[in-house]
Design an enzyme around this catalytic site. Structure first.
Site, PDB file in Angstrom:
ATOM      1  N   ARG A  47       0.834  -1.211   0.000  1.00 28.44           N
ATOM      2  CA  ARG A  47       0.000   0.000   0.000  1.00 28.44           C
ATOM      3  C   ARG A  47       0.870   1.263   0.000  1.00 28.44           C
ATOM      4  O   ARG A  47       0.530   2.257  -0.645  1.00 28.44           O
ATOM      5  CB  ARG A  47      -0.936  -0.022   1.214  1.00 28.44           C
ATOM      6  N   HIS A  51       0.601   4.093  -2.847  1.00 33.79           N
ATOM      7  CA  HIS A  51       0.249   5.485  -2.546  1.00 33.79           C
ATOM      8  C   HIS A  51       1.376   6.456  -2.891  1.00 33.79           C
ATOM      9  O   HIS A  51       1.124   7.625  -3.175  1.00 33.79           O
ATOM     10  CB  HIS A  51      -0.175   5.633  -1.079  1.00 33.79           C
ATOM     11  N   HIS A 174      -6.443  -5.960  -3.759  1.00 26.92           N
ATOM     12  CA  HIS A 174      -7.300  -6.073  -2.574  1.00 26.92           C
ATOM     13  C   HIS A 174      -7.561  -7.522  -2.170  1.00 26.92           C
ATOM     14  O   HIS A 174      -8.297  -7.760  -1.210  1.00 26.92           O
ATOM     15  CB  HIS A 174      -8.603  -5.292  -2.775  1.00 26.92           C
ATOM     16  N   TRP A 190     -10.735  -8.442   2.478  1.00 25.91           N
ATOM     17  CA  TRP A 190     -11.501  -8.749   1.268  1.00 25.91           C
ATOM     18  C   TRP A 190     -11.581 -10.252   1.004  1.00 25.91           C
ATOM     19  O   TRP A 190     -12.484 -10.719   0.331  1.00 25.91           O
ATOM     20  CB  TRP A 190     -10.872  -8.078   0.052  1.00 25.91           C
TER      21      TRP A 190
HETATM   22 ZN1  ZEM Z   1      -6.354  -0.071  -1.744  1.00 31.21          ZN
HETATM   23  N1  ZEM Z   1      -7.322   0.436  -0.031  1.00 31.21           N
HETATM   24  N2  ZEM Z   1      -7.581   1.131  -2.828  1.00 31.21           N
HETATM   25  N3  ZEM Z   1      -5.290  -0.500  -3.438  1.00 31.21           N
HETATM   26  N4  ZEM Z   1      -5.103  -1.234  -0.674  1.00 31.21           N
HETATM   27  C1  ZEM Z   1      -7.076  -0.077   1.209  1.00 31.21           C
HETATM   28  C2  ZEM Z   1      -6.147  -1.056   1.538  1.00 31.21           C
HETATM   29  C3  ZEM Z   1      -5.246  -1.592   0.645  1.00 31.21           C
HETATM   30  C4  ZEM Z   1      -8.634   1.874  -2.344  1.00 31.21           C
HETATM   31  C5  ZEM Z   1      -8.895   2.130  -0.985  1.00 31.21           C
HETATM   32  O1  ZEM Z   1      -9.684   3.188  -0.654  1.00 31.21           O
HETATM   33  C6  ZEM Z   1      -8.343   1.347   0.067  1.00 31.21           C
HETATM   34  C7  ZEM Z   1      -5.546  -0.050  -4.706  1.00 31.21           C
HETATM   35  C8  ZEM Z   1      -6.684   0.633  -5.081  1.00 31.21           C
HETATM   36  C9  ZEM Z   1      -7.607   1.186  -4.188  1.00 31.21           C
HETATM   37  C10 ZEM Z   1      -4.050  -1.960  -1.183  1.00 31.21           C
HETATM   38  C11 ZEM Z   1      -3.521  -1.887  -2.464  1.00 31.21           C
HETATM   39  C12 ZEM Z   1      -4.103  -1.191  -3.502  1.00 31.21           C
HETATM   40  C13 ZEM Z   1      -7.956   0.514   2.150  1.00 31.21           C
HETATM   41  C14 ZEM Z   1      -7.969   0.234   3.641  1.00 31.21           C
HETATM   42  C15 ZEM Z   1      -8.755   1.396   1.449  1.00 31.21           C
HETATM   43  C16 ZEM Z   1      -9.867   2.222   2.059  1.00 31.21           C
HETATM   44  C17 ZEM Z   1      -6.933   1.122   4.348  1.00 31.21           C
HETATM   45  C18 ZEM Z   1      -6.887   0.847   5.830  1.00 31.21           C
HETATM   46  O2  ZEM Z   1      -7.897   1.117   6.499  1.00 31.21           O
HETATM   47  O3  ZEM Z   1      -5.846   0.364   6.311  1.00 31.21           O
HETATM   48  C19 ZEM Z   1      -9.376   2.413  -3.472  1.00 31.21           C
HETATM   49  C20 ZEM Z   1     -10.612   3.278  -3.385  1.00 31.21           C
HETATM   50  C21 ZEM Z   1      -8.750   1.972  -4.604  1.00 31.21           C
HETATM   51  C22 ZEM Z   1      -9.103   2.179  -6.034  1.00 31.21           C
HETATM   52  C23 ZEM Z   1     -10.285   2.525  -6.473  1.00 31.21           C
HETATM   53  C24 ZEM Z   1      -4.481  -0.424  -5.592  1.00 31.21           C
HETATM   54  C25 ZEM Z   1      -4.408  -0.053  -7.071  1.00 31.21           C
HETATM   55  C26 ZEM Z   1      -3.577  -1.128  -4.832  1.00 31.21           C
HETATM   56  C27 ZEM Z   1      -2.266  -1.739  -5.224  1.00 31.21           C
HETATM   57  C28 ZEM Z   1      -1.907  -2.019  -6.473  1.00 31.21           C
HETATM   58  C29 ZEM Z   1      -3.542  -2.845  -0.157  1.00 31.21           C
HETATM   59  C30 ZEM Z   1      -2.429  -3.871  -0.315  1.00 31.21           C
HETATM   60  C31 ZEM Z   1      -4.299  -2.610   0.994  1.00 31.21           C
HETATM   61  C32 ZEM Z   1      -4.196  -3.300   2.349  1.00 31.21           C
HETATM   62  C33 ZEM Z   1      -3.360  -2.494   3.306  1.00 31.21           C
HETATM   63  C34 ZEM Z   1      -3.247  -3.110   4.669  1.00 31.21           C
HETATM   64  O4  ZEM Z   1      -2.752  -2.407   5.559  1.00 31.21           O
HETATM   65  O5  ZEM Z   1      -3.619  -4.266   4.870  1.00 31.21           O
END
Ligand code: ZEM
Length: 291
Positions: A47, A51, A174, A190
């Site tokens: 993540r 970001h 996800h 997820w």
């Molecule tokens: Zn995420 N992501 N993401 N994402 N994401 C979260 C967690 C993780 C969105 C999003 O709002 C959120 C992509 C695309 C998008 C990962 C990777 C990738 C979380 C939870 C949210 C809310 C955060 C938390 O509370 O800790 C949205 C709206 C997306 C697109 C529309 C893309 C592209 C990613 C990588 C290629 C990963 C690995 C996580 C899990 C993080 C963790 O701490 O477990």
């Protein structure tokens, strides 16, 4: 004398082996520190890399992984980046051990390490990111907002230069990790295997029944059967939109196709806006700990 010595020795130019050593150190630390979340810092490391990269704006060429500007308060404090300090702090001892690597290359290398160590596909890497100062921080609002719809997804990822197919492929990340109430406000994982990359995200989206979760938090879905899994409103758009869904179905059917297209899209994401001096055919692939 000192100057002459330095000249004779020349500057340290790190090679493939040196970056593989950094990879190995991150991989070892991932294995050692298994008492975090679902047993791995892998998801939060990915993540962080996402970001750092996802701030890219193709039109102005600003943002992207070059610079590691999330180290600084304005960007580090953006709501979307809540919780990523855990990932940055995890990497600090690695940076101390290998001071020659830039934070920006380290964050991306670690994202690649996380994917590979969580049994995902190989993601080729090339160095060349340099750290930049606070003046390069991007404005808030460049990362996606999970409460929004397909128009927003296309606007955000379109700004980076991605098409529909790539948006769906990237969303498969996800399969990993979870939402935290004290970070995004959302809650839960997820998939049932949040520390192993699989195409389960698409399978679950398509095969399970989903309903709105009844709670005080932000609007999110839960699976009807176990109520232990979640989907964000943006995740559900992936199966509601006809074009998105077509790709989700391809990925649900064939994990190899998912891995191939995910790897290509992640590689592109991680290189957005980086002024490389190394050409595309000189990328390296790191050995995983289980190779
Ligand atoms: Zn995420 N992501 N993401 N994402 N994401 C979260 C967690 C993780 C969105 C999003 O709002 C959120 C992509 C695309 C998008 C990962 C990777 C990738 C979380 C939870 C949210 C809310 C955060 C938390 O509370 O800790 C949205 C709206 C997306 C697109 C529309 C893309 C592209 C990613 C990588 C290629 C990963 C690995 C996580 C899990 C993080 C963790 O701490 O477990």
């Amino acid at each position: 004398l000192f100057g002459q010595e330095a000249k004779a020795k020349g500057p340290f130019v790190p090679k493939y082996e040196d970056y593989q050593k950094v990879y190995d150190a991150v991989a070892k630390k991932l294995q050692d520190e298994d008492d975090y979340d679902d047993g791995s810092y892998g998801p939060v490391l990915l993540r962080l890399a996402w970001h750092a990269s996802g701030t890219y704006d193709a039109e102005t060429g600003t943002g992207g992984s070059n610079g590691a500007t999330m180290r600084f308060a304005p960007e580090g404090d953006h709501g979307a980046n809540a919780g990523l300090k855990a990932a940055r702090d995890f990497l600090e001892p690695i940076k101390e051990q290998f001071p020659w690597i830039s934070y920006s290359d380290l964050w991306i290398l670690s994202g690649i390490c996380a994917i590979q160590e969580m049994q995902g596909p190989k993601i080729p890497f090339r160095p060349g990111r340099t750290d930049r100062d606070v003046s390069f921080c991007t404005p808030d609002g460049r990362l996606p907002d999970a409460s929004k719809d397909r128009k927003h997804i296309r606007a955000i990822f379109g700004r980076m230069g991605f098409d529909d197919r790539e948006m769906v492929a990237l969303s498969g990340a996800h399969a990993l990790g979870r939402c935290h109430t004290d970070r995004s406000g959302y809650d839960g994982p997820w998939t049932f295997s949040p520390t192993t990359l699989t195409n389960d995200y698409y399978k679950l989206l398509l095969e399970e029944k989903w309903q709105w979760k009844k709670w005080n938090g932000p609007k999110q879905y839960e699976d009807v059967k176990t109520k232990s899994l979640m989907m964000l409103p943006t995740d559900m758009e992936i199966v509601k939109d006809k074009t998105f869904r077509k790709h989700a179905e391809r990925y649900a059917k064939d994990n190899d196709v998912f891995f191939k297209e995910f790897a290509d899209a992640v590689l592109k994401l991680f290189e957005l806006g980086v002024p490389f001096t190394v050409s595309e055919d000189q990328r390296w692939t790191f050995k995983s700990s289980f190779d």
